[in-house]
Design an enzyme around this catalytic site. Structure first.
Site, short mmCIF file in Angstrom:
data_model
loop_
_atom_site.label_atom_id
_atom_site.label_comp_id
_atom_site.label_asym_id
_atom_site.label_seq_id
_atom_site.Cartn_x
_atom_site.Cartn_y
_atom_site.Cartn_z
N HIS A 199 1.20 24.63 52.36
CA HIS A 199 -0.14 24.08 52.61
C HIS A 199 -0.81 24.42 53.95
O HIS A 199 -1.89 23.93 53.94
CB HIS A 199 0.72 22.77 52.54
CG HIS A 199 1.89 22.28 54.20
ND1 HIS A 199 2.61 22.91 53.55
CD2 HIS A 199 1.10 22.89 55.23
CE1 HIS A 199 4.03 22.67 54.89
NE2 HIS A 199 2.60 22.31 55.91
N ASP A 229 5.42 25.43 47.74
CA ASP A 229 4.69 25.16 48.77
C ASP A 229 5.19 26.96 49.71
O ASP A 229 6.22 26.99 50.98
CB ASP A 229 5.53 24.03 50.02
CG ASP A 229 4.58 23.77 51.22
OD1 ASP A 229 3.51 24.88 51.46
OD2 ASP A 229 4.76 23.03 51.96
N GLY A 310 3.08 21.21 63.17
CA GLY A 310 3.46 22.13 63.94
C GLY A 310 3.97 23.45 63.96
O GLY A 310 4.45 25.11 63.78
N SER A 312 5.74 23.15 60.69
CA SER A 312 5.06 24.22 59.08
C SER A 312 5.33 25.26 58.90
O SER A 312 4.81 26.80 59.77
CB SER A 312 3.86 23.70 58.43
OG SER A 312 3.81 22.38 58.30
N SER A 327 8.64 22.80 54.93
CA SER A 327 7.00 22.44 54.37
C SER A 327 6.62 21.23 54.86
O SER A 327 5.77 20.71 54.93
CB SER A 327 7.66 22.64 52.79
OG SER A 327 6.78 21.09 51.77
#
Length: 444
Positions: A199, A229, A310, A312, A327
């Protein structure tokens, strides 16, 4: 003289903070290996084989208890005896894995409601459905009615905040209008790639390192989101560092990744990210589903580790073994919350890649036949990223730190705490403010 005392106090504080982190990692590594590390202690090897033999009609998952023992949920006394004979601890439950999976299938078949998530809670022997603050009263009532129709296998609960992907880290990577975190270095046998969250950006997105120099890292060549993801970013200028795997944990320190493994419910895990640094928690479920506003993602690892925007794409790991990339979730690192991770193994199998920097174990000393290496062979030279079915490297680790005596770790923590207390007692108000600023900048 005053400057010298201030410098000495800073050095004491830095050493104490480093000691706390090192002692915590040593203690957690030793505990994860089981008390004493002797036979019959800690998680039971081959639990998956035991579950396969008993079948999903007589079992309902397994998890690691607080004492390190493996617990297997069973539905009858005969299965309990087999579990006990295998060295694990049985727990009699009402619902089998088949019944819990049927409940999950009913939830997936219902109309999608953004802001909801569900997972199987093995220890509670139920499916937990969570709804965040964005879910309307009408949708909540509709899902509650569905849960009531399924029966006591489903439990509904409201959560704080909202389920979001954590875009906004390990090390920070900056793309078009967003910031994420580097995950793990991977390879297809020819080129070097960075594994991060899907993502974070679409295919073709160009990423830069850090937030000051903004040196180009590479370009996203594969991005899978929603559904799953993960994304692979091909390094623009591969270096030797891109072909190793070390997770940054702050303060210039790192943990070497020596392989990958599957998540175990109840196990302690660590996450590192560019926003909140190194954090820890436990795995609460696997194969979880989250209905983000952007779409539904399945097959996720559910944990109690906190995360914020941030983080992720940042790595989830334990005992030097890769587990997942961040995720999304709800909450933050002040109030806590639930965070979900894309399993690394699933991503690598889909990409046809393997972890970088994983070396095979040495052959036997007697000069006999050399066993197959733990590291999977790279795909054929003609295989492109995304080719399914490539083998995945898996290797066990003895711990994050080579020392596995929890007493040593506890001793380091004690000395570090004493040093911190002494330093705070003699520090001035200005020095205390500087120390808080240092901690904030280093650990989020």
């Amino acid at each position: 003289m005053r400057h010298a005392r201030r410098t000495l106090r800073r050095l004491v504080r830095l050493a104490a903070a480093g000691g706390l982190v090192l002692g915590g990692l040593m203690t957690s590594g030793a505990m994860a290996a089981g008390p004493g590390g002797g036979p019959g202690e800690g998680p039971v090897a081959g639990t998956s084989g035991l579950l396969d033999r008993l079948g999903t009609g007589r079992t309902a998952g397994s998890w690691t208890a607080a004492d390190g023992r493996t617990v297997v949920a069973v539905t009858d006394a005969a299965a309990a005896r087999e579990v006990r004979a295998a060295g694990a601890r049985p727990e009699l439950v009402r619902h089998s894995a088949d019944r819990l999976r049927a409940a999950v299938a009913s939830l997936r078949a219902a109309p999608r409601v953004p802001g909801t998530a569900w997972s199987v809670d093995y220890a509670a022997n139920e499916v937990t459905v969570r709804a965040d603050g964005t879910v309307s009263a009408a949708d909540w009532a509709r899902m509650s009615s569905l849960a009531e129709g399924i029966g006591d296998r489903v439990r509904m609960e409201r959560t704080r905040g909202r389920f979001t992907t954590r875009v906004n880290g390990a090390d920070s990577i900056v793309g078009p209008g967003r910031r994420c975190s580097a995950g793990f270095n991977v390879t297809d046998g020819r080129d070097a790639y960075l594994l991060t969250a899907g993502h974070c950006g679409p295919g073709g997105a160009v990423w830069a390192a850090g937030e000051q120099t903004l040196a180009t890292v590479g370009t996203t060549v594969v991005s899978a989101f929603p559904g799953t993801d993960f994304a692979a970013v091909r390094y623009e200028n591969p270096t030797a560092a891109d072909r190793t795997n070390t997770v940054s944990v702050g303060g210039g320190r790192g943990v070497r990744i020596v392989g990958l493994t599957e998540p175990v419910v109840g196990a302690q895990v660590f996450r590192s990210g560019s926003t909140t640094g190194l954090r820890t928690g436990r795995v609460t479920a696997v194969d979880a589903t989250v209905n983000y506003p952007e779409g539904t993602v399945t097959g996720l690892i559910e944990t109690t580790v906190c995360a914020e925007p941030g983080d992720s794409g940042g790595p989830l790991f334990a005992e030097g073994l890769a587990l997942g990339v961040t995720s999304g979730g709800d909450g933050d690192c002040a109030a806590g919350g639930t965070t979900y991770f894309q399993p690394v193994g699933t991503a690598l199998e889909a990409l046809g890649m393997r972890l970088s920097g994983i070396t095979p174990p040495p052959g036997p000393a007697d000069g006999g036949a050399v066993p197959p290496p733990a590291t999977a062979a790279p795909p054929a030279s003609g295989a492109a990223p995304g080719t399914p079915g490539a083998p995945v490297a898996r290797r066990r680790s003895e711990g994050i730190v080579g020392l596995d005596d929890p007493g040593v770790g506890i001793g380091i923590i004690g000395v570090s705490l004493a040093a911190l207390v002494a330093a705070r007692w003699v520090a001035s108000a200005e020095d205390r403010r500087e120390f808080r600023t240092f901690q904030t900048a280093s650990w989020g």
